[in-house]
Design a protein around this motif. Structure first.
Motif, short mmCIF file in Angstrom:
data_model
loop_
_atom_site.label_atom_id
_atom_site.label_comp_id
_atom_site.label_asym_id
_atom_site.label_seq_id
_atom_site.Cartn_x
_atom_site.Cartn_y
_atom_site.Cartn_z
N LYS A 119 0.85 -1.18 0.00
CA LYS A 119 0.00 0.00 0.00
C LYS A 119 0.89 1.24 0.00
CE LYS A 119 -3.67 2.37 2.48
NZ LYS A 119 -4.40 2.61 3.72
N THR A 121 1.24 5.20 0.57
CA THR A 121 0.58 6.38 1.15
C THR A 121 1.56 7.55 1.14
OG1 THR A 121 1.15 5.43 3.30
CG2 THR A 121 -1.17 5.40 2.71
N ASP A 207 7.09 15.07 9.64
CA ASP A 207 7.61 13.70 9.52
C ASP A 207 8.92 13.63 8.74
OD1 ASP A 207 5.36 12.56 10.83
OD2 ASP A 207 4.19 12.72 8.98
N LYS A 389 5.56 6.50 1.37
CA LYS A 389 6.12 5.34 2.06
C LYS A 389 5.19 4.19 1.75
CE LYS A 389 3.37 7.29 5.44
NZ LYS A 389 2.43 6.24 5.78
N LYS A 390 5.68 2.99 2.00
CA LYS A 390 4.91 1.80 1.63
C LYS A 390 4.63 0.95 2.87
CE LYS A 390 6.98 1.99 -2.93
NZ LYS A 390 7.83 1.37 -3.96
N SER A 391 3.52 0.25 2.86
CA SER A 391 3.21 -0.74 3.90
C SER A 391 2.99 -2.07 3.18
CB SER A 391 1.93 -0.38 4.65
OG SER A 391 2.02 0.92 5.21
N SER A 392 3.58 -3.14 3.70
CA SER A 392 3.30 -4.46 3.14
C SER A 392 1.87 -4.85 3.46
CB SER A 392 4.24 -5.52 3.73
OG SER A 392 5.58 -5.13 3.60
N ILE A 393 1.25 -5.56 2.54
CA ILE A 393 -0.11 -6.10 2.74
C ILE A 393 -0.01 -7.62 2.71
CG2 ILE A 393 -2.39 -6.35 1.64
CD1 ILE A 393 -2.01 -3.58 2.79
N ILE A 394 -0.50 -8.26 3.77
CA ILE A 394 -0.43 -9.72 3.88
C ILE A 394 -1.78 -10.24 4.36
CG2 ILE A 394 0.71 -11.67 5.04
CD1 ILE A 394 3.12 -9.74 5.47
N ILE B 343 -5.89 3.02 7.17
CA ILE B 343 -4.57 2.97 7.81
C ILE B 343 -3.58 3.82 7.01
CG2 ILE B 343 -2.61 1.49 8.45
CD1 ILE B 343 -5.14 1.18 10.22
N GLN B 344 -2.99 4.79 7.68
CA GLN B 344 -1.99 5.66 7.06
C GLN B 344 -0.58 5.17 7.33
OE1 GLN B 344 -2.30 8.53 5.16
NE2 GLN B 344 -4.45 7.98 5.02
N ASN B 345 -0.33 4.71 8.56
CA ASN B 345 1.04 4.45 9.00
C ASN B 345 1.17 3.06 9.63
OD1 ASN B 345 1.59 7.24 8.41
ND2 ASN B 345 0.75 7.78 10.41
N ALA B 346 1.90 2.18 8.96
CA ALA B 346 2.22 0.85 9.51
C ALA B 346 3.30 0.26 8.63
CB ALA B 346 0.97 -0.05 9.50
N GLY B 347 4.19 -0.56 9.23
CA GLY B 347 5.22 -1.23 8.43
C GLY B 347 4.61 -2.31 7.56
N ALA B 348 3.94 -3.28 8.22
CA ALA B 348 3.26 -4.35 7.48
C ALA B 348 1.87 -4.51 8.07
CB ALA B 348 4.03 -5.66 7.59
N ILE B 349 0.89 -4.70 7.19
CA ILE B 349 -0.50 -4.83 7.62
C ILE B 349 -0.96 -6.26 7.36
CG2 ILE B 349 -2.84 -3.90 7.34
CD1 ILE B 349 -1.56 -1.38 6.07
N LEU B 370 11.35 -3.94 8.84
CA LEU B 370 10.26 -2.98 8.78
C LEU B 370 10.57 -1.76 9.64
CD1 LEU B 370 7.40 -5.60 9.29
CD2 LEU B 370 7.87 -4.36 7.18
N THR B 375 8.50 5.12 13.09
CA THR B 375 9.10 5.59 11.84
C THR B 375 8.33 5.12 10.60
OG1 THR B 375 10.67 3.74 11.74
CG2 THR B 375 11.41 5.73 12.88
N ALA B 376 7.30 4.30 10.79
CA ALA B 376 6.45 3.94 9.63
C ALA B 376 5.71 5.17 9.10
CB ALA B 376 5.46 2.84 10.01
N LYS B 377 5.76 6.28 9.85
CA LYS B 377 5.21 7.53 9.32
C LYS B 377 6.02 8.04 8.13
CE LYS B 377 3.08 9.16 13.58
NZ LYS B 377 3.19 10.10 14.70
N SER B 380 9.79 2.96 4.91
CA SER B 380 9.10 1.82 4.29
C SER B 380 9.82 0.52 4.66
CB SER B 380 9.12 1.99 2.77
OG SER B 380 8.52 3.19 2.38
#
Lengths: 430, 430
Positions: A119, A121, A207, A389-394, B343-349, B370, B375-377, B380
């Motif tokens: 993802k 954002t 940030d 920035k990216k977030s992994s989706i699992i 969700i705006q900020n997370a390393g892995a979802i 991650l 720092t996930a703000k 990545s």
């Protein structure tokens, strides 16, 4: 400019000489910078007021630190309308180019219920540092702000030191407004970086911090790195031109000088396979220098970090260019695209005799914030990438997890992590 | 685990408490780290030998610092074949996922002879730090090396501290070989980072350094940042679970503990809208803890940084999750994909009740390196992006430059840079 035969010995000397310009040599300022950061952390706006009085001679407090709508209106009334028009054209080109850099969220799925992806954002808030006084370049405002805007950053706070009357240069304000800055604060130096990183009563924490500055700004950015994100640390400007016998020596000489005028630490290097071109460029550079307003800076920069290198072959020229990893690389040869395929390291690559470097500084659209001082080996131009920035989706179904769960339990136990193993096996307990 | 009502006050306290874990608090080690770096810069291999004797009790010199093919063969003979099989399956999944992240060079052209674009190239050489001893996780080797390999990095040099007999853990060596490491050196700590950044007789300098390590390693990476590139600085692990009344409390409790077992600074947080789930997770967590081998670490971690937060609404839960910006975020609710969109900020979802976090640690394919500690703000997950860099491509024809050249000259003059203006106008002198 001196003409030197390119061989392994001269190359080694030149690479060492160029690295002397690295900001890593200036750690002696780090103590002052850390003191300023700690003061701003504890005293907030009051510390900003104190340091702005000390360094910029201006009276700034919580009541007047933020630039007002009236001040921006005034700036528009002061700017030459034809310059405003060029700013708008440049902004349009920069936005068009950076829009093509946008990255999108993606996923891939398998019919057993596995979904994996990323993802994308935008970063929530960004601080942009803009130098004050004579170094206040509207183009720099556009280049730092527009990629953030294109990425979708909601809050873009600009900081810039005021003059002694508490004013900000009108070109900076207009460029900021045109680019989409949401807040502007009259504060500069390490204290501005500290305010952006830690927040004060007037300036909310951001940030990420981007934008060029002097050694205090660079060291402050390095000090707050990790607490917030930063762009790469800017060094002195550079140009490297690869030219063969087909190049026009007047163009090459003019392009070399366009970087040399930036500052005394700037570097301008020609690598050519043609002895004639080497000699003519040297002559033309001397002629141009005499006519140019910043001739003293140009002369010092050329004396210290200017070279004309005569290479035995185009292969040697390219290999050396890759080792130097110049911020700007011009390829003025018979077949510039062929040479480009062999380039591993460069900030921006300008191809052909009409792709003069200042075209990239102002107008074409690609960013002029580029990796300097050899860092093009691992850093990229400022881009939309810097503001996302990216977030992994699992996502796994029961059907997908069941056949592989013993493998995960085995791996977790092999690493001695039994709570990891338990969190998988609990899902299949009877 | 303690159950706390989520409100603005409790949220503020928790955010402050979590930030106490930041490596920024450990600047007192910086002096030692700088001494080590300077020693390695000047004494090279000899310094590596000295520090490895001092810190790891092992005799290492230029003759035996590099792991031999024989040592790698021996490692294969020592590893449990079923663990090797799982390593290979995991490596396959990691490679498959990361291959989808690849970015490509692109250009856009206009019929008047403008070509603009970006050239993507792999970074030339990368150093990977792998911790030694009990923290030696083969999965960490795979996660750091495979993205570099996928990006096309030619030289991947691994460093890892030896045990007192000068040996490296067989699981580490096998994982390195499977992942595609080209060189392995027996050296750890700040001295290993210094060697990778500056080069010694035995270890050639690299362009970028990645991989987790202790506080000395983290500070050494920060110190060499700019001279080389680094990945983000790793902090203690975290999990945040958003759960509603549909969640299975045993799954949630097991998942929280899977992060708590990492170390005493790890954080495990549940935010739920259900009082019943809150209470049941607390009970299940206590039951599991007693049965698990790392129960002392788990208990300390939960006591200091574990929370069950009872939220008034799912909106409040999501807002808090965005402010905490957790490394791992599990969404175990009736409609996890709907929650994910907010969700705006997370390393892995991790979505749904079968997407347990350790699935991502080992097997699914996404990277387990991650962004931690908020720092996930702005950071990545480690990815192929970390092992490439981009160069801008700019090519203009005479036809394209001619109509706009007066604009560029005007902009350059407005910024006081006459050599820039000259490099454009010289192309149109009669």
């Amino acid at each position: 400019m001196k003409i030197i035969k390119l061989d392994s010995e001269s190359k080694k000397d030149i690479l060492e000489n160029l690295l002397k310009r690295s900001p890593g040599q200036y750690e002696k300022y780090a103590k002052t910078v850390n003191e300023i950061i700690n003061e701003v952390k504890s005293q907030k706006d009051q510390a900003l007021s104190y340091y702005t009085k000390q360094f910029d001679k201006a009276d700034i407090n919580s009541g007047n630190i933020r630039v007002t709508e009236e001040e921006i209106k005034e700036a528009y009334s002061l700017i030459d309308p034809s310059v405003l028009e060029v700013i708008r054209k440049a902004a349009y080109n920069i936005e068009t180019y950076h829009t093509k850099q946008k990255q999108y969220s993606w996923f891939d799925s398998e019919p057993n219920g596995i979904i994996l992806g990323q993802k994308v954002t935008a970063i929530g808030s960004v601080g942009v540092y803009v130098p004050g006084g004579k170094a206040a370049y509207p183009s720099s405002v556009l280049m730092n702000v527009i990629p953030a805007k294109v990425a979708g950053v909601k809050r873009i706070a600009m900081v810039t030191p005021p003059d002694k009357d508490g004013k900000v240069y009108s070109g900076t304000l207009v460029a900021a407004k045109e680019a989409g800055v949401t807040e502007i604060y009259k504060v500069g130096g390490a204290q501005a970086i500290a305010a952006l990183a830690h927040g004060t009563e007037s300036i909310k924490k951001v940030d990420k911090i981007v934008g060029p500055g002097n050694i205090y700004v660079a060291l402050a950015k390095k000090a707050v790195y990790g607490h917030v994100s930063i762009d790469s640390i800017a060094g002195p400007s550079e140009i490297l031109v690869i030219a063969d016998e087909t190049a026009n020596p007047r163009y090459v000489a003019a392009d070399l000088l366009s970087q040399a005028e930036h500052d005394e630490l700037a570097s301008a290097i020609l690598i050519t396979t043609s002895k004639e071109i080497a000699e003519q460029v040297s002559i033309e550079a001397a002629k141009f220098t005499e006519q140019l307003s910043r001739r003293d800076i140009i002369q010092k920069s050329l004396d210290n970090y200017g070279y004309i290198l005569l290479a035995d072959s185009m292969e040697d020229a390219i290999e050396t260019a890759n080792e130097i990893a110049s911020e700007h690389l011009e390829i003025i040869t018979r077949d510039p695209f062929l040479v480009m395929t062999k380039i591993q390291n460069a900030g921006a690559i300008f191809l052909g005799e009409y792709s003069s470097e200042p075209l990239g500084d102002y107008f074409a659209g690609p960013n002029h914030v580029l990796p300097t001082n050899g860092t093009a080996k691992f850093f990229s131009p400022l881009s939309v990438d810097d503001f996302i920035k990216k977030s992994s989706i699992i996502s796994y179904s029961k059907e997908a997890l069941k056949p592989i769960y013993p493998d995960i339990v085995k791996f977790a136990k092999a690493e001695g992590l039994t709570a990891h193993a338990n969190s998988i096996s609990v899902r299949f307990e009877s």
